[in-house]
Design a protein around this motif. Sequence first.
Motif, PDB file in Angstrom:
ATOM      1  N   ILE A 197      -3.184  26.338   8.947  1.00 20.20           N
ATOM      2  CA  ILE A 197      -2.640  27.179   7.876  1.00 20.20           C
ATOM      3  C   ILE A 197      -2.697  26.434   6.544  1.00 20.20           C
ATOM      4  CG2 ILE A 197      -0.473  28.180   6.983  1.00 20.20           C
ATOM      5  CD1 ILE A 197       0.178  29.073   9.824  1.00 20.20           C
ATOM      6  N   ARG A 252      -6.582  26.088   5.432  1.00 19.19           N
ATOM      7  CA  ARG A 252      -7.386  27.255   5.092  1.00 19.19           C
ATOM      8  C   ARG A 252      -7.318  27.522   3.592  1.00 19.19           C
ATOM      9  NH1 ARG A 252      -7.378  31.361   2.862  1.00 19.19           N
ATOM     10  NH2 ARG A 252      -5.158  30.938   2.502  1.00 19.19           N
ATOM     11  N   SER A 262      -9.588  29.751   0.351  1.00 21.10           N
ATOM     12  CA  SER A 262     -10.651  30.721   0.104  1.00 21.10           C
ATOM     13  C   SER A 262     -11.885  29.997  -0.430  1.00 21.10           C
ATOM     14  CB  SER A 262     -10.173  31.768  -0.904  1.00 21.10           C
ATOM     15  OG  SER A 262      -9.091  32.494  -0.349  1.00 21.10           O
ATOM     16  N   MET A 279      -5.820  38.527   8.662  1.00 19.71           N
ATOM     17  CA  MET A 279      -5.269  37.169   8.535  1.00 19.71           C
ATOM     18  C   MET A 279      -5.507  36.376   9.811  1.00 19.71           C
ATOM     19  SD  MET A 279      -3.628  35.299   6.211  1.00 19.71           S
ATOM     20  CE  MET A 279      -4.677  33.902   6.612  1.00 19.71           C
ATOM     21  N   MET A 308      -9.048  35.135   9.850  1.00 18.92           N
ATOM     22  CA  MET A 308      -9.312  33.990   8.968  1.00 18.92           C
ATOM     23  C   MET A 308      -8.767  32.686   9.534  1.00 18.92           C
ATOM     24  SD  MET A 308      -8.978  35.611   5.105  1.00 18.92           S
ATOM     25  CE  MET A 308      -7.643  36.794   5.319  1.00 18.92           C
ATOM     26  N   ALA A 360     -11.456  36.215   1.640  1.00 18.80           N
ATOM     27  CA  ALA A 360     -11.148  37.649   1.611  1.00 18.80           C
ATOM     28  C   ALA A 360     -11.498  38.176   0.230  1.00 18.80           C
ATOM     29  CB  ALA A 360      -9.669  37.876   1.904  1.00 18.80           C
ATOM     30  N   ARG A 403       0.757  27.837  -6.009  1.00 21.98           N
ATOM     31  CA  ARG A 403       1.643  28.740  -5.273  1.00 21.98           C
ATOM     32  C   ARG A 403       3.000  28.809  -5.955  1.00 21.98           C
ATOM     33  NH1 ARG A 403      -1.327  31.593  -1.330  1.00 21.98           N
ATOM     34  NH2 ARG A 403      -3.269  30.463  -1.499  1.00 21.98           N
ATOM     35  N   LEU A 404       3.567  30.001  -5.933  1.00 24.47           N
ATOM     36  CA  LEU A 404       4.922  30.162  -6.427  1.00 24.47           C
ATOM     37  C   LEU A 404       5.858  29.367  -5.524  1.00 24.47           C
ATOM     38  CD1 LEU A 404       4.753  34.015  -7.073  1.00 24.47           C
ATOM     39  CD2 LEU A 404       4.484  32.180  -8.751  1.00 24.47           C
ATOM     40  N   ILE A 460       9.877  33.201  -4.146  1.00 29.86           N
ATOM     41  CA  ILE A 460       9.380  34.219  -3.208  1.00 29.86           C
ATOM     42  C   ILE A 460      10.414  34.647  -2.172  1.00 29.86           C
ATOM     43  CG2 ILE A 460       6.971  33.521  -3.531  1.00 29.86           C
ATOM     44  CD1 ILE A 460       7.061  32.220  -0.733  1.00 29.86           C
ATOM     45  N   GLY A 463       3.706  31.830   2.689  1.00 30.90           N
ATOM     46  CA  GLY A 463       3.306  31.959   1.288  1.00 30.90           C
ATOM     47  C   GLY A 463       1.996  31.258   0.950  1.00 30.90           C
ATOM     48  N   LYS A 464       1.377  30.612   1.923  1.00 31.57           N
ATOM     49  CA  LYS A 464       0.056  30.014   1.708  1.00 31.57           C
ATOM     50  C   LYS A 464      -1.072  30.976   2.077  1.00 31.57           C
ATOM     51  CE  LYS A 464       1.619  25.236   2.207  1.00 31.57           C
ATOM     52  NZ  LYS A 464       1.445  24.860   0.796  1.00 31.57           N
ATOM     53  N   ALA A 465      -0.722  32.180   2.427  1.00 32.76           N
ATOM     54  CA  ALA A 465      -1.740  33.197   2.721  1.00 32.76           C
ATOM     55  C   ALA A 465      -2.544  33.476   1.447  1.00 32.76           C
ATOM     56  CB  ALA A 465      -1.074  34.474   3.219  1.00 32.76           C
ATOM     57  N   PRO A 466      -3.781  33.940   1.621  1.00 32.28           N
ATOM     58  CA  PRO A 466      -4.564  34.329   0.443  1.00 32.28           C
ATOM     59  C   PRO A 466      -4.049  35.670  -0.095  1.00 32.28           C
ATOM     60  CG  PRO A 466      -5.785  34.872   2.432  1.00 32.28           C
ATOM     61  CD  PRO A 466      -4.506  34.182   2.881  1.00 32.28           C
TER      62      PRO A 466
END
Lengths: 201, 201
Positions: A5, A8, A10, A135, A138, A150, A189-190, A195, B33-36
């Motif tokens: 995780i 990964r 993009s 997801m 990926m 994506a 990242r926020l 979040i 929150g590390k998702a694209p």
Amino acid sequence: MLSIIEQRQSVRKYDPTASISKEQLIKLLQLAGKAPSAWNLQHWHFVAIYGKEAQQKLLPIAYNQQQIVDASAVVAVLGDLEANKKTDAVYDPLVAAGKMTKEVKETLAKQIEQAYTNRQYARDAAFSNASLAAMQFMLAAKAEGFDTCAIGGFDTQAFMEAFHIPHRYIPVMLITIGKASAPAHPSSRLSIEEITTWVNG
Amino acid sequence: MLSIIEQRQSVRKYDPTASISKEQLIKLLQLAGKAPSAWNLQHWHFVAIYGKEAQQKLLPIAYNQQQIVDASAVVAVLGDLEANKKTDAVYDPLVAAGKMTKEVKETLAKQIEQAYTNRQYARDAAFSNASLAAMQFMLAAKAEGFDTCAIGGFDTQAFMEAFHIPHRYIPVMLITIGKASAPAHPSSRLSIEEITTWVNG
């Protein structure tokens, strides 16, 4: 798993000489299809665009992003706007195996039909559930040594026409898959505070 | 990692005496929150419902499903209908660090504003991108020894009122998290042929 995780990212620049076998791609799609879904209706359908000629056909539809042709393959993730039509396919085997009564199945089928009278629900469910599978695809790809990206920026109308997609489905995203030719830049990242809202008690 | 995907199943019966620490839950939300996401706008917001009293408040809103109170916590995954408002927060640090020019940021900001004039796009993006984070959360949880269940069946209107959710956000799903008290039944899956179309060439 957690490192998968973390790792990964993009990837938009692929090694155009790298390839993925059809068997490997099938394995990843099977893993993607193990995602959860509302009522287990499996609201996803994958269009595997496999081969340079097919990828060239997709190139202008994806606004000529080079990654479309440099990637080893592209998977279009579609959402099923009529997932209610899968009710029998999903539940009849359970009824036949004695794991679900006919009455429970009929109750579920009625709930599902009721939900699908609402077109906005059908669309929300298509986008949400197909994205769960996307997801998972990926992450499975990364675990198997492949990179992905994506892509939301493509002409969905042109895609449906060029690849003869039935109107039952709605394109949710394209995913390029292959081997990175350059490391991706880590993205900002926020913070967790931004979040998350806590309801304690 | 692939075995985590294989082993994750929707668990509906939890050990009510099990717990998850706040630190552990924060770790899982950070991984989620590390998702694209499209334009890296991170269209998710998590409401962590942490504690038996808060879970009791949620119980009738989720149609009295016992898992809501037996789980160690519940995370509501919201989608951000106004993710365009995050453009500065996401890109300004890159501009400040010299990793993106001001001109590129302005071009992206215009694309984003244009996309967000379309309310259906905003909603689709909220459901899709928030679901990417949701899947990553569920897999991270499994990797850390927790079970989860994504729940679509709840009164979203009542949820927003009870937990004072701003209208900027749309509830996408609830996710219960905890320790299974009984093994989940494996669920049936459509075959790879049923879920995939190949475009070879």
